[in-house]
Design a protein around this motif. Structure first.
Motif, PDB file in Angstrom:
ATOM      1  N   THR A 110       3.448 -33.543  21.741  1.00 56.09           N
ATOM      2  CA  THR A 110       4.428 -33.152  22.742  1.00 56.09           C
ATOM      3  C   THR A 110       4.290 -34.063  23.947  1.00 56.09           C
ATOM      4  O   THR A 110       3.498 -33.813  24.841  1.00 56.09           O
ATOM      5  CB  THR A 110       4.217 -31.690  23.172  1.00 56.09           C
ATOM      6  N   GLU A 120      14.619 -25.998  26.711  1.00 54.17           N
ATOM      7  CA  GLU A 120      14.593 -26.974  25.628  1.00 54.17           C
ATOM      8  C   GLU A 120      15.333 -26.483  24.395  1.00 54.17           C
ATOM      9  O   GLU A 120      15.334 -25.290  24.096  1.00 54.17           O
ATOM     10  CB  GLU A 120      13.160 -27.256  25.184  1.00 54.17           C
ATOM     11  N   VAL A 175      14.874 -27.702  20.521  1.00 53.26           N
ATOM     12  CA  VAL A 175      14.020 -28.557  19.697  1.00 53.26           C
ATOM     13  C   VAL A 175      14.437 -28.433  18.240  1.00 53.26           C
ATOM     14  O   VAL A 175      14.536 -27.337  17.702  1.00 53.26           O
ATOM     15  CB  VAL A 175      12.529 -28.182  19.868  1.00 53.26           C
ATOM     16  N   SER A 176      14.691 -29.579  17.632  1.00 53.35           N
ATOM     17  CA  SER A 176      15.007 -29.646  16.201  1.00 53.35           C
ATOM     18  C   SER A 176      14.000 -30.593  15.561  1.00 53.35           C
ATOM     19  O   SER A 176      13.627 -31.596  16.171  1.00 53.35           O
ATOM     20  CB  SER A 176      16.424 -30.182  15.988  1.00 53.35           C
ATOM     21  N   SER A 177      13.582 -30.288  14.350  1.00 53.69           N
ATOM     22  CA  SER A 177      12.645 -31.189  13.670  1.00 53.69           C
ATOM     23  C   SER A 177      12.915 -31.173  12.172  1.00 53.69           C
ATOM     24  O   SER A 177      13.531 -30.247  11.642  1.00 53.69           O
ATOM     25  CB  SER A 177      11.200 -30.781  13.959  1.00 53.69           C
ATOM     26  N   ARG A 178      12.455 -32.234  11.558  1.00 51.86           N
ATOM     27  CA  ARG A 178      12.605 -32.353  10.105  1.00 51.86           C
ATOM     28  C   ARG A 178      11.609 -33.376   9.601  1.00 51.86           C
ATOM     29  O   ARG A 178      11.316 -34.356  10.276  1.00 51.86           O
ATOM     30  CB  ARG A 178      14.019 -32.789   9.739  1.00 51.86           C
ATOM     31  N   PHE A 207      12.620 -38.215  21.417  1.00 49.17           N
ATOM     32  CA  PHE A 207      12.472 -38.252  19.964  1.00 49.17           C
ATOM     33  C   PHE A 207      11.074 -38.739  19.662  1.00 49.17           C
ATOM     34  O   PHE A 207      10.636 -39.745  20.225  1.00 49.17           O
ATOM     35  CB  PHE A 207      13.440 -39.258  19.330  1.00 49.17           C
ATOM     36  N   THR A 208      10.380 -38.047  18.774  1.00 51.15           N
ATOM     37  CA  THR A 208       9.093 -38.543  18.305  1.00 51.15           C
ATOM     38  C   THR A 208       9.153 -38.688  16.791  1.00 51.15           C
ATOM     39  O   THR A 208       9.885 -37.962  16.102  1.00 51.15           O
ATOM     40  CB  THR A 208       7.926 -37.618  18.698  1.00 51.15           C
ATOM     41  N   GLU A 243       6.454 -39.090  13.654  1.00 51.15           N
ATOM     42  CA  GLU A 243       5.045 -38.997  13.269  1.00 51.15           C
ATOM     43  C   GLU A 243       4.907 -39.246  11.771  1.00 51.15           C
ATOM     44  O   GLU A 243       5.524 -38.542  10.960  1.00 51.15           O
ATOM     45  CB  GLU A 243       4.511 -37.606  13.617  1.00 51.15           C
ATOM     46  N   LYS A 259       7.729 -37.079  10.162  1.00 50.15           N
ATOM     47  CA  LYS A 259       8.219 -35.912  10.886  1.00 50.15           C
ATOM     48  C   LYS A 259       8.954 -36.405  12.130  1.00 50.15           C
ATOM     49  O   LYS A 259       8.410 -37.160  12.927  1.00 50.15           O
ATOM     50  CB  LYS A 259       7.079 -34.987  11.295  1.00 50.15           C
ATOM     51  N   VAL A 310      10.899 -35.166  15.560  1.00 44.90           N
ATOM     52  CA  VAL A 310      11.121 -34.064  16.496  1.00 44.90           C
ATOM     53  C   VAL A 310      12.117 -34.557  17.535  1.00 44.90           C
ATOM     54  O   VAL A 310      11.911 -35.595  18.163  1.00 44.90           O
ATOM     55  CB  VAL A 310       9.812 -33.594  17.167  1.00 44.90           C
ATOM     56  N   ARG A 351      13.889 -33.430  20.871  1.00 48.96           N
ATOM     57  CA  ARG A 351      13.754 -32.475  21.970  1.00 48.96           C
ATOM     58  C   ARG A 351      14.815 -32.782  23.029  1.00 48.96           C
ATOM     59  O   ARG A 351      14.819 -33.871  23.598  1.00 48.96           O
ATOM     60  CB  ARG A 351      12.347 -32.578  22.543  1.00 48.96           C
TER      61      ARG A 351
END
Length: 153
Positions: free
Chosen positions: A2, A13, A15-18, A102-103, A105, A113, A115, A117
């Protein structure tokens, strides 16, 4: 992971992730190469016209999203922080105003992954967009996955 680029609270916030089946480098490239990005950015049915894409801290991203409903939506953003291949942050200059982090990983050499935000100045601003943005972000990820498959060929 984060990154504390923008001070925030959870109520401000979205937050979406995939996790996608592509390397961290390939995913980062899909986000940072305008020739790929224009093909998947936005919800299902949208297309893009990029006017400027100066991918560096302080650089501008100016584009028009063309909606399936025939609407045109001008967007202006400024890139604030870029850490290849793990992070991109920008702020929107056009309304609605919010910041984005955007991250990326690496989970394995072929899984990443993502993320996404979206950070708003107040819970009220966040709640205005939340009812429809969450589903639209998923559509965006769906489109990204299709582009990643083509890029890997």
């Amino acid at each position: 992971m984060t990154p504390e680029i923008f001070p925030t609270k959870p109520e401000c916030e979205i937050v979406s992730s995939r996790i996608v089946n592509a390397s961290q480098e390939l995913v980062f490239s899909a986000w940072t190469d305008p020739n790929h990005l224009k093909n998947w950015w936005g919800p299902a049915g949208f297309t893009n016209t990029f006017n400027e894409f100066d991918f560096r801290p302080g650089g501008k991203w100016s584009f028009i999203m063309h909606g399936a409903d025939k609407g045109n939506y001008p967007n202006e953003c400024e890139f604030l922080k870029i850490e290849k291949p793990s992070l991109i942050a920008w702020k929107r200059i056009s309304k609605p105003l919010f910041q984005v982090v955007f991250t990326f990983e690496a989970i394995t050499s072929e899984k990443t992954k993502i993320v996404f935000r979206m950070i708003f100045n107040s819970p009220e601003e966040c709640n205005k967009l939340k009812p429809f943005v969450v589903d639209k972000n998923e559509e965006n990820f769906d489109r990204l996955e299709k582009v990643l498959i083509r890029m890997a060929l």
